[in-house]
Write a protein that holds these residues in place. Structure first.
Motif, PDB file in Angstrom:
ATOM      1  N   ALA A 286       3.830 -14.605   0.243  1.00 52.55           N
ATOM      2  CA  ALA A 286       4.876 -14.295   1.216  1.00 52.55           C
ATOM      3  C   ALA A 286       5.925 -13.391   0.582  1.00 52.55           C
ATOM      4  CB  ALA A 286       5.525 -15.585   1.725  1.00 52.55           C
ATOM      5  N   ASN A 287       6.340 -12.377   1.328  1.00 56.07           N
ATOM      6  CA  ASN A 287       7.417 -11.467   0.916  1.00 56.07           C
ATOM      7  C   ASN A 287       7.083 -10.647  -0.336  1.00 56.07           C
ATOM      8  OD1 ASN A 287       9.198 -12.263   3.051  1.00 56.07           O
ATOM      9  ND2 ASN A 287       9.623 -14.142   1.892  1.00 56.07           N
ATOM     10  N   PHE A 288       5.788 -10.497  -0.602  1.00 52.64           N
ATOM     11  CA  PHE A 288       5.370  -9.642  -1.719  1.00 52.64           C
ATOM     12  C   PHE A 288       3.964  -9.154  -1.438  1.00 52.64           C
ATOM     13  CE2 PHE A 288       4.235  -8.002  -5.766  1.00 52.64           C
ATOM     14  CZ  PHE A 288       5.426  -7.714  -6.420  1.00 52.64           C
ATOM     15  N   ASP A 289       3.852  -7.873  -1.100  1.00 51.39           N
ATOM     16  CA  ASP A 289       2.575  -7.266  -0.715  1.00 51.39           C
ATOM     17  C   ASP A 289       1.955  -6.585  -1.933  1.00 51.39           C
ATOM     18  OD1 ASP A 289       0.488  -5.740   0.364  1.00 51.39           O
ATOM     19  OD2 ASP A 289       1.594  -5.302   2.205  1.00 51.39           O
ATOM     20  N   VAL A 290       0.745  -6.996  -2.305  1.00 51.09           N
ATOM     21  CA  VAL A 290       0.094  -6.428  -3.493  1.00 51.09           C
ATOM     22  C   VAL A 290      -0.170  -4.932  -3.332  1.00 51.09           C
ATOM     23  CG1 VAL A 290      -0.993  -8.611  -4.132  1.00 51.09           C
ATOM     24  CG2 VAL A 290      -2.234  -7.001  -2.660  1.00 51.09           C
ATOM     25  N   ARG A 291      -0.198  -4.421  -2.102  1.00 46.74           N
ATOM     26  CA  ARG A 291      -0.490  -3.009  -1.856  1.00 46.74           C
ATOM     27  C   ARG A 291       0.753  -2.125  -1.948  1.00 46.74           C
ATOM     28  NH1 ARG A 291      -3.056  -4.324   3.852  1.00 46.74           N
ATOM     29  NH2 ARG A 291      -1.123  -5.531   3.755  1.00 46.74           N
ATOM     30  N   ARG A 292       1.936  -2.691  -1.740  1.00 44.66           N
ATOM     31  CA  ARG A 292       3.136  -1.874  -1.604  1.00 44.66           C
ATOM     32  C   ARG A 292       4.269  -2.242  -2.544  1.00 44.66           C
ATOM     33  NH1 ARG A 292       0.705  -2.292   3.181  1.00 44.66           N
ATOM     34  NH2 ARG A 292       0.377  -0.336   4.312  1.00 44.66           N
ATOM     35  N   VAL A 774     -12.409   2.740   0.173  1.00 44.79           N
ATOM     36  CA  VAL A 774     -11.168   3.368   0.610  1.00 44.79           C
ATOM     37  C   VAL A 774     -11.501   4.668   1.330  1.00 44.79           C
ATOM     38  CG1 VAL A 774      -9.003   4.423  -0.141  1.00 44.79           C
ATOM     39  CG2 VAL A 774      -9.836   2.354  -1.262  1.00 44.79           C
ATOM     40  N   VAL A 775     -10.919   4.859   2.489  1.00 43.94           N
ATOM     41  CA  VAL A 775     -11.110   6.081   3.264  1.00 43.94           C
ATOM     42  C   VAL A 775      -9.833   6.911   3.207  1.00 43.94           C
ATOM     43  CG1 VAL A 775     -11.502   7.060   5.551  1.00 43.94           C
ATOM     44  CG2 VAL A 775     -12.786   5.038   4.818  1.00 43.94           C
ATOM     45  N   ASN A 776      -9.969   8.164   2.773  1.00 39.69           N
ATOM     46  CA  ASN A 776      -8.860   9.112   2.743  1.00 39.69           C
ATOM     47  C   ASN A 776      -9.180  10.233   3.734  1.00 39.69           C
ATOM     48  OD1 ASN A 776      -7.716   7.674   0.484  1.00 39.69           O
ATOM     49  ND2 ASN A 776      -9.227   8.693  -0.794  1.00 39.69           N
ATOM     50  N   ASP A 798      -5.719   0.795   5.049  1.00 39.85           N
ATOM     51  CA  ASP A 798      -4.856  -0.144   4.327  1.00 39.85           C
ATOM     52  C   ASP A 798      -5.672  -1.240   3.634  1.00 39.85           C
ATOM     53  OD1 ASP A 798      -2.251  -0.452   3.556  1.00 39.85           O
ATOM     54  OD2 ASP A 798      -1.698  -1.785   5.199  1.00 39.85           O
ATOM     55  N   THR A 799      -6.742  -0.833   3.000  1.00 35.45           N
ATOM     56  CA  THR A 799      -7.651  -1.757   2.322  1.00 35.45           C
ATOM     57  C   THR A 799      -6.985  -2.401   1.114  1.00 35.45           C
ATOM     58  OG1 THR A 799      -9.567  -0.466   3.015  1.00 35.45           O
ATOM     59  CG2 THR A 799      -9.857  -1.878   1.084  1.00 35.45           C
ATOM     60  N   VAL A 800      -7.309  -3.666   0.865  1.00 35.79           N
ATOM     61  CA  VAL A 800      -6.887  -4.363  -0.354  1.00 35.79           C
ATOM     62  C   VAL A 800      -8.015  -4.257  -1.375  1.00 35.79           C
ATOM     63  CG1 VAL A 800      -6.231  -6.563  -1.378  1.00 35.79           C
ATOM     64  CG2 VAL A 800      -5.418  -5.971   0.906  1.00 35.79           C
ATOM     65  N   ALA A 820      -3.532  -3.899  -8.206  1.00 36.74           N
ATOM     66  CA  ALA A 820      -4.139  -3.592  -6.922  1.00 36.74           C
ATOM     67  C   ALA A 820      -3.981  -2.115  -6.602  1.00 36.74           C
ATOM     68  CB  ALA A 820      -3.492  -4.434  -5.825  1.00 36.74           C
ATOM     69  N   ILE A 821      -4.885  -1.593  -5.771  1.00 37.89           N
ATOM     70  CA  ILE A 821      -4.760  -0.208  -5.324  1.00 37.89           C
ATOM     71  C   ILE A 821      -3.587  -0.096  -4.355  1.00 37.89           C
ATOM     72  CG2 ILE A 821      -7.225   0.181  -5.615  1.00 37.89           C
ATOM     73  CD1 ILE A 821      -7.516   0.017  -2.576  1.00 37.89           C
ATOM     74  N   ASN A 822      -3.046   1.111  -4.220  1.00 36.69           N
ATOM     75  CA  ASN A 822      -1.942   1.334  -3.302  1.00 36.69           C
ATOM     76  C   ASN A 822      -2.413   1.207  -1.860  1.00 36.69           C
ATOM     77  OD1 ASN A 822      -0.186   1.856  -5.427  1.00 36.69           O
ATOM     78  ND2 ASN A 822      -0.545   4.058  -5.348  1.00 36.69           N
ATOM     79  N   GLY A 823      -1.508   0.756  -0.990  1.00 35.96           N
ATOM     80  CA  GLY A 823      -1.796   0.677   0.430  1.00 35.96           C
ATOM     81  C   GLY A 823      -1.760   2.050   1.081  1.00 35.96           C
ATOM     82  N   ARG A 824      -1.813   2.054   2.397  1.00 37.44           N
ATOM     83  CA  ARG A 824      -1.865   3.309   3.141  1.00 37.44           C
ATOM     84  C   ARG A 824      -0.599   4.141   2.927  1.00 37.44           C
ATOM     85  NH1 ARG A 824      -3.303   1.563   7.881  1.00 37.44           N
ATOM     86  NH2 ARG A 824      -1.193   0.954   8.472  1.00 37.44           N
TER      87      ARG A 824
END
Length: 834
Positions: A286-292, A774-776, A798-800, A820-824
């Protein structure tokens, strides 16, 4: 650096020239959008490949596995770092979650024990960026940038890379600059949509006369970046130029580079791990996104400690990875008595630093460990908007209850200066109805490693949006155990004061003569090459853990209140009066031989066997491999690791399609330091597999793709026999890319898919990290001539995905950490060509 300038002065300027080829590499230099050019051309390009070979030639006539990425195609990938660009090359594995630099690179299943590119060399215009690509936390990719200056990227996997390029037994990647063959330029502005990122690029080439041309370009950027850190994390730029004088039979070129750029280093973040080890689930707290989100924060502004001279210092956390490069070089090529003489020379003044906020361990605020106050202990905010406030319910802290035992780490690179000089001579002889090409050359390199490792230990909460704060801890009696969030002004883990607080002051002197022969008769070419590397390593080391020693605590009153707190008592200094010498020599031989058969105009088959080596650098210092008494090698072969490769395959190039398939078998030795633990490893590895690269075009539609299959094994480990036979960590079975697109005069649209299958988190082969794709996506619109609008979406869905997980089993409390990889992220750009 006086010895470097003596070497520069001694270099005969008339001979200064490129070592990567006997003919200058043609690169994409036209200012018009490359997609338009590609749409209008139906014939495959017959370009000469120059990297890692004796003489530039058609790839179908060379027994090597090669790839080329053009500038126009790279632009579409939406890559946010060099590592994200290079992952589109088959056989190359990159872990690109760390940001702009310090990514992990490897090739064909060769081991990935720690950061950087140990077995694969990164070059800029044919010379290494650093002699050693995996210097601890200051890897080569920190000091190189992709921008409008680059015409194309060439890569060679295995093959002759081990004999024509320094420290590259696995392969080499070469970023080749434009040199003004075509007049005109470009200017472009790129901005993030929904995140703070702004970048201005420009490039311009022109002819000054019929025989004189120039190119200049660079970029400047500023912004917070793709993750929420709460401050301006990206800031800086680059300027490059070259001037070329052409003459009959050759050319002379002066080139220079200035780089001053900083970017954040993204490392581990809290990860919620549930399920079972056989079937784990990974998610965000909660309140911490591994992507962002990141453990970097606007509330954590300084790393306070004693510096390399044992004086108090405060380093800004916004420095991140700060690269400073000033480089100047000369190239030339000319014919002399039937020989083609080529040489390349470059002097680079390189310095900078890296600073990261890394998790050592995580615990729940509901159950403080003894070190953090234990039963009855309290936590309070050390800084931020709630500074001084006691946390009434640590179990509910930020909705996740996570407290990080953190390491603030700074690597101070005072000098990574290097000088490289590569001189070669080639000649083609008519022999028995065929062509015999002979090459002799010598490579010279001087590389300095003058760095210091500094550590501190803090407590911190986990709150997204760049709003994390440092925490103070007190025991049940109310006695403070921290000061301003600092547990220690040292590395307060492992029970050894001053552990890993180190200074390196070492110079590497490398001389490597080499030669090759290649006989091409009819459709068959057979050849071989050999290289003899001779190294001299001199210098000194400072560190409390030399020879297993312990540093005494050196209390220091950092806040000048006249009282030594518990945290201030936990301060260590470098033993500057007790240096350890480094004084050893090494040598090794590399060789490669191969046969190529041009079966028909579009088809060739080849086979090659190679044995190369890679000299060790700072990773073998402070280990039992080098004596702390006299600086000598404890074992004669401890200075280098070997790679043997057998490869073979076919290459097809038709009017509308290409297909390259290579099978490989590689055996590797690795003497290194385990990333994250600092433990020495001594291992043998074996990997086999295949790499596929293909493209197809019909009318305005085209598709390119790559697939790498790898089966790797730790054959032996002298420090931990239990993992022998296991699969190396982070090694997936399959890595793949696919880029379909539609090109027209006005519009280019498509996507770049990158994917990987699952891999083990650790060498013990317990927990597996799931695979991800991941799709770019990209869209280019050219409303009028010379104007292009572009939209890029990186990680569109926005894949994890994870490149690293610290745990090898599902933790009982579900609290883990990893990268983790970066989000979108979506960006838009406007480019004008003139």
């Amino acid at each position: 650096m006086s010895k470097y300038f003596l070497l520069i002065a001694a270099a005969p300027l008339a001979l200064i020239a490129p070592a990567a080829a006997a003919t200058e590499a043609p690169v994409a230099t036209d200012s018009a959008p490359a997609a338009t050019e590609a749409a209008e051309s139906k014939e495959p390009e017959r370009e000469v490949f120059t990297t890692g070979v004796a003489k530039g030639r058609d790839p179908l006539d060379s027994a090597t596995s090669t790839s080329v990425l053009k500038a126009g195609e790279i632009e579409k990938l939406g890559a946010r770092s060099l590592a994200e660009v290079l992952r589109n090359i088959p056989g190359i594995r990159t872990e690109s979650s760390t940001g702009e630099g310090n990514s992990n690179y490897t090739i064909r299943g060769l081991p990935l024990a720690s950061g950087g590119s140990k077995y694969m060399q990164l070059e800029e215009d044919g010379l290494p960026v650093l002699e050693f690509g995996d210097i601890f936390n200051v890897a080569s990719d920190i000091f190189i940038r992709y921008d409008y200056n680059i015409g194309q990227i060439e890569a060679i996997r295995g093959g002759s890379a081990s004999t024509f390029v320094s420290n590259s037994p696995g392969g080499v990647i070469n970023l080749i600059s434009k040199t003004g063959e075509t007049e005109g330029g470009s200017i472009g502005f790129t901005t993030g949509l929904g995140y703070d990122s702004n970048r201005l690029d420009f490039a311009y080439g022109m002819k000054l006369s019929d025989t004189l041309r120039m190119h200049i370009g660079g970029f400047y950027r500023v912004g917070e970046g793709p993750r929420d850190v709460g401050f301006t994390a990206y800031k800086g730029g680059q300027l490059k130029f070259n001037v070329t004088k052409d003459f009959a039979g050759g050319y002379v070129r002066l080139h220079g580079k200035w780089l001053d750029d900083r970017s954040p280093q993204y490392v581990t973040v809290p990860v919620k791990i549930t399920g079972t080890t056989a079937d784990p689930e990974f998610s965000s707290f909660a309140n911490f996104d591994v992507r962002r989100d990141s453990m970097l924060s606007s509330n954590i502004t300084s790393l306070v400690t004693l510096d390399a001279s044992n004086s108090p210092a405060a380093y800004s956390t916004s420095e991140g990875m700060h690269a400073k490069v000033k480089a100047i070089g000369l190239e030339s090529q000319f014919d002399l008595a039937g020989w083609t003489i080529t040489e390349r020379f470059r002097y680079s003044a390189i310095s900078g630093s890296t600073l990261r906020n890394q998790i050592f361990s995580l615990f729940s605020g509901a159950s403080l460990p003894a070190a953090a106050g234990g039963a009855g202990g309290t936590l309070s905010y050390a800084n931020g908007p709630n500074a001084g406030q006691v946390i009434a319910n640590p179990a509910a802290l930020n909705g996740n209850g996570i407290v990080g035992n953190m390491l603030l780490i700074r690597i101070d690179a005072r000098s990574l200066d290097n000088i490289n000089n590569d001189l070669r001579a080639s000649r083609v002889w008519n022999v028995g109805g065929g062509k015999l090409t002979t090459t002799v050359g010598v490579y010279k390199s001087l590389q300095t490693i003058d760095t210091t490792w500094l550590y501190t230990n803090t407590y911190q909460d986990a709150l997204g949006g760049g709003q994390s704060s440092l925490l103070n801890a007190a025991n049940a009696a109310g006695t403070p155990l921290t000061q301003d969030g600092y547990v220690a002004f040292d590395l307060n883990v492992g029970g050894i004061p001053g552990q890993y607080r180190r200074t390196f002051d070492v110079d590497y002197n490398v001389t490597a003569p080499y030669g090759s022969v290649n006989f091409h008769v009819g459709p068959v070419a057979i050849g071989g090459s050999i290289r003899y590397d001779i190294g001299k390593v001199r210098g000194r080391l400072f560190g409390s853990d030399l020879g297993g020693g312990r540093a005494p605590r050196v209390p220091y009153d950092f806040n000048n209140d006249g009282v030594i707190s518990d945290a201030e008592a936990r301060t260590a200094a470098l033993p500057l009066s007790r240096p350890a010498p480094v004084n050893y020599d090494y040598d090794y031989v590399s060789y490669s031989t191969g046969v190529n058969w041009r079966v028909s105009e579009p088809l060739a088959v080849f086979v090659r066997y190679s044995k190369g080596a890679r000299a060790g650098a700072d990773k073998i210092l402070f280990t039992p491999s080098v004596s702390t008494v006299d600086g000598s090698l404890v074992e004669p072969d401890a200075a280098y690791d070997t790679v043997t490769q057998l490869e073979g395959g076919f290459k097809y190039r038709g009017a509308n399609a290409t297909l390259n398939v290579t099978g490989f078998l590689a055996d590797t030795t690795d003497r290194n330091i385990q990333g994250g633990t600092g433990l020495e490893i001594l291992r043998d590895y074996r990997a086999y597999g295949a790499e596929v690269e293909a493209s197809y075009r019909t009318g305005p539609f085209s598709v390119t793709g790559g697939l790498t299959y790898t089966s790797a094994e730790i054959r032996s480990d002298s420090r931990n026999a239990a993992i022998s036979g296991n699969t190396p960590r982070h090694q997936p079975d399959f890595i793949y890319t696919l880029t379909p697109q539609f090109d027209s005069k006005k519009v280019t649209v498509g996507f770049n898919l990158f994917g990987t299958t699952s891999s083990y988190a650790q060498d013990t082969n317990g927990l597996k990290m799931p695979g991800f794709a991941v799709v770019n996506a990209f869209l280019q619109f050219r409303p009028i001539e010379r104007v292009q609008l572009m939209l890029n979406a990186n990680n569109l869905f926005d894949t994890v995905g994870f490149y690293d997980i610290a745990q090898d089993a599902v933790p009982a409390n579900g609290v883990g950490w990893g990268r983790a990889i970066n989000g979108r992220t979506v960006s838009t750009s406007l480019r004008f060509d003139f």
